[in-house]
Motif scaffolding. Structure first.
Motif, short mmCIF file in Angstrom:
data_model
loop_
_atom_site.label_atom_id
_atom_site.label_comp_id
_atom_site.label_asym_id
_atom_site.label_seq_id
_atom_site.Cartn_x
_atom_site.Cartn_y
_atom_site.Cartn_z
N THR A 8 0.84 -1.18 0.00
CA THR A 8 0.00 0.00 0.00
C THR A 8 0.88 1.24 0.00
N GLN A 9 0.37 2.28 -0.55
CA GLN A 9 1.06 3.57 -0.53
C GLN A 9 -0.01 4.64 -0.46
N ASN A 10 0.25 5.67 0.33
CA ASN A 10 -0.70 6.77 0.39
C ASN A 10 -0.24 7.83 -0.60
N PHE A 11 -0.99 7.98 -1.66
CA PHE A 11 -0.71 8.94 -2.71
C PHE A 11 -1.26 10.31 -2.31
N THR A 12 -0.72 11.33 -2.93
CA THR A 12 -1.33 12.65 -2.76
C THR A 12 -2.69 12.61 -3.45
N ARG A 13 -3.53 13.53 -3.13
CA ARG A 13 -4.88 13.55 -3.71
C ARG A 13 -4.83 13.55 -5.23
N CYS A 14 -5.64 12.71 -5.83
CA CYS A 14 -5.77 12.64 -7.28
C CYS A 14 -7.01 13.41 -7.71
N GLU A 15 -7.12 13.61 -9.01
CA GLU A 15 -8.27 14.35 -9.54
C GLU A 15 -9.60 13.69 -9.22
N SER A 16 -9.59 12.35 -9.22
CA SER A 16 -10.84 11.62 -8.95
C SER A 16 -10.50 10.25 -8.37
N ALA A 17 -11.51 9.56 -7.91
CA ALA A 17 -11.31 8.21 -7.39
C ALA A 17 -10.81 7.29 -8.50
N LEU A 18 -11.28 7.50 -9.72
CA LEU A 18 -10.84 6.68 -10.84
C LEU A 18 -9.36 6.93 -11.17
N HIS A 19 -8.94 8.19 -11.05
CA HIS A 19 -7.51 8.49 -11.23
C HIS A 19 -6.69 7.75 -10.17
N SER A 20 -7.19 7.68 -8.96
CA SER A 20 -6.49 6.96 -7.89
C SER A 20 -6.37 5.47 -8.22
N GLU A 21 -7.43 4.90 -8.75
CA GLU A 21 -7.41 3.48 -9.12
C GLU A 21 -6.36 3.21 -10.19
N GLN A 40 -0.88 1.14 -11.60
CA GLN A 40 0.45 1.39 -12.16
C GLN A 40 1.52 1.14 -11.09
N TRP A 41 1.29 1.66 -9.88
CA TRP A 41 2.23 1.46 -8.78
C TRP A 41 2.39 -0.02 -8.47
N ALA A 42 1.29 -0.76 -8.42
CA ALA A 42 1.35 -2.19 -8.11
C ALA A 42 2.13 -2.95 -9.19
N ALA A 87 -5.57 8.98 -21.34
CA ALA A 87 -4.67 8.44 -22.36
C ALA A 87 -3.23 8.29 -21.86
N THR A 88 -2.70 9.29 -21.20
CA THR A 88 -1.32 9.23 -20.72
C THR A 88 -1.15 8.12 -19.69
N GLU A 89 -2.04 8.04 -18.73
CA GLU A 89 -1.95 7.02 -17.69
C GLU A 89 -2.11 5.61 -18.26
N LEU A 90 -3.06 5.45 -19.18
CA LEU A 90 -3.29 4.14 -19.76
C LEU A 90 -2.14 3.70 -20.66
N GLU A 91 -1.48 4.65 -21.28
CA GLU A 91 -0.30 4.34 -22.09
C GLU A 91 0.81 3.77 -21.21
N LYS A 92 0.99 4.35 -20.03
CA LYS A 92 2.00 3.83 -19.09
C LYS A 92 1.66 2.40 -18.69
N ILE A 93 0.39 2.14 -18.41
CA ILE A 93 -0.02 0.79 -18.01
C ILE A 93 0.16 -0.19 -19.17
N GLU A 94 -0.18 0.23 -20.39
CA GLU A 94 0.03 -0.64 -21.55
C GLU A 94 1.50 -0.99 -21.71
N THR A 95 2.38 -0.03 -21.48
CA THR A 95 3.82 -0.29 -21.56
C THR A 95 4.24 -1.29 -20.49
N LEU A 96 3.71 -1.14 -19.27
CA LEU A 96 4.03 -2.08 -18.21
C LEU A 96 3.50 -3.49 -18.50
N GLN A 97 2.35 -3.58 -19.16
CA GLN A 97 1.75 -4.88 -19.46
C GLN A 97 2.67 -5.74 -20.30
N ILE A 98 3.50 -5.12 -21.12
CA ILE A 98 4.43 -5.86 -21.97
C ILE A 98 5.39 -6.69 -21.11
#
Length: 126
Positions: A12-25, A30-32, A66-77
């Motif tokens: 677990t990590q406590n992130f700074t506040r994100c724009e929305s709950a979905l941004h936090s997810e 990505q962190w995991a 788009a930016t966040e999902l691109e990072k996750i797609e890169t990690l999925q590789i």
């Protein structure tokens, strides 16, 4: 979790506040993923957020992420057998407890391990 749904590694990590709950997810996934690359051969992730799973299946429908999902797609590789599944919150109480607990910490908190450290409160017994 392993194939028998026994906890192998948690974090677990406590992130700074994100724009929305979905941004936090998205940020939490990505962190995991980044941490599992360093600590475990884990290929399977779980979430209680159906929208997150929808985002990963059809990222083009979520242009504001788009930016966040691109990072996750890169990690999925890096995960040849990557999969993410929906875990209802009632079956995810331990993770939910950890997430709620770290919100109260006033300083940065980062934890990855096989069991809860002694300095973190324990979840109520079911």
């Amino acid at each position: 979790m392993d194939s028998r749904e026994d906890i192998q590694l948690m974090g677990t990590q406590n992130f700074t506040r994100c724009e929305s709950a979905l941004h936090s997810e998205v940020e939490a996934l990505q962190w995991a993923m980044e941490n599992m690359l360093q600590h475990s051969p884990c290929q399977s992730f779980g979430t209680d957020c159906k929208e997150l799973i929808a985002m990963l299946k059809e990222p083009q429908k979520w242009p504001s992420f788009a930016t966040e999902l691109e990072k996750i797609e890169t990690l999925q590789i890096c995960f040849p057998d990557f999969k993410i599944t929906y875990v209802p919150r009632v079956r995810n109480q331990f993770s939910d407890f950890l997430a709620k607990t770290v919100r109260i910490f006033r300083r940065e908190l980062l934890f990855i391990g096989c069991s809860i450290p002694v300095w973190l409160p324990r979840p109520p017994q079911a």
